[in-house]
Design an enzyme around this catalytic site. Structure first.
Site: not given
Ligand code: ATR
Length: 308
Positions: A73, A77, A132, A160, A249
């Site tokens: 993470t 990445k 992803d 990104g 989220y």
């Protein structure tokens, strides 16, 4: 809810981890350990704080210690791409690795995930995947009930995550992408990449003149209470979109999603993307179908503190 009994880790336990900085907030251990338990696997998933300068050493350590796989993470990445022995097309296309599978040769001499070989031996290599982008498309389509082919999309951000989203949406055949970003040069470069690479998707910079099917927030704005909205509501009215998806989220309803709901849009946050990227990673490591309902429950409980 009665806690399920879980055997203590033993000498035979297979290991998985997420590397990040920071990583203490990660919901991945809760999601994956719930899934591993449901599958009856003697595996464990932990979170390791790894600084960018230590990423190569940490990956090498995991390889030598017999880990089955690793998630990456922020901020790893993109850094990890040149560190992989082999790259799946997904990671090569999106220029980012979020899932590392450790592979060894099986009895027939075929490279397979070490987690799917009974007694792995011999050299181990890394293969990098990106789960992803696929997860985003699945989550957006399902949760907003949207047909992406030929859709008009306003994409907020050009980092990104936004780049992977833009390329994947172009693959899906969206009709047009409007890119809005604080640093306009990055939006211009990404729009140029879309125009050059996609036969069907138009790439534009700035707000659309007409209605769109989807607004997608791929900036980090909304994570902190003091963040401004990622969209200038005086330049583009939310009510012009059918659906609004926020990759953020936490909180469950960002100011963008709250305003979108008030404007009558269908809305969804990025928890579904987190779920589907994790499910795909788990399937790559174990070769078993991911128990989605269990994983979603574990995520919701971990992130929102509500056992549902
Ligand atoms: P990621 O890999 O998560 O996409 P990133 O590449 O750093 O991370 O991209 C972060 C995105 O959020 C970018 O679009 C960034 O805008 P810039 O390209 O101008 O940096 C956007 N972003 C982050 N903080 C922002 C802020 N305070 N205001 C506006 N945009 C912001």
């Amino acid at each position: 809810m009665t806690p399920l009994l879980r055997p203590a880790p033993s000498a035979r336990t297979r290991l998985l981890a997420v590397f990040g900085a920071p990583v203490r907030h990660s919901a991945s251990p809760a999601m994956h350990n719930a899934a591993l338990q449901e599958l009856g696997l003697d595996w464990a998933y932990v979170a390791c704080p790894v600084a960018p300068a230590d990423l190569a050493a940490a990956l090498e350590g995991a390889r030598r210690m017999g880990f089955a796989g690793v998630n990456l993470t922020v901020p790893h990445k993109q850094l990890a791409v040149p560190m992989m022995d082999a790259l799946d097309a997904s990671a090569a296309t999106y220029g980012a690795v979020n899932t590392v599978v450790f592979e060894a040769e099986d009895a027939e001499g075929l490279w397979r995930p070490v987690g799917q070989i009974r007694e792995p031996s011999g050299p181990v290599r890394t293969r990098g995947y990106n789960t992803d982008a696929e997860a985003l498309v699945r989550s957006v389509s399902e949760e907003l009930a949207l047909e992406l082919r030929a859709a008009r999309v306003l994409l907020l951000g050009a980092g990104g995550a936004a780049r992977a989203a833009a390329l994947r949406l172009a693959d899906e055949g969206v009709g047009a992408l409007w890119l809005v970003n604080r640093t306009e040069d990055k939006a211009r470069a990404l729009a140029g990449e879309i125009e050059a690479g996609s036969p069907v998707t138009g790439g534009h910079v700035g707000y659309p003149g007409g209605d769109v099917e989807l607004i997608l927030n791929a900036t980090s704005l909304g994570l902190r209470a003091e963040d401004p909205m990622p969209l200038d509501a005086t330049a583009y009215a939310l009510g012009r979109a059918d659906g609004v998806y926020d990759m953020v989220y936490r909180p469950a309803e960002t100011p963008l999603l709250r305003a979108a709901r008030a404007a009558g849009c269908r809305t969804a946050n990025g928890l579904g993307m987190l779920l589907y990227q994790g499910a795909a990673a788990l399937e790559l490591w174990t070769g078993r179908p991911a128990p989605l309902a269990t994983m979603r429950r574990a995520l919701e409980s971990e992130v929102y503190g509500a056992a549902t």
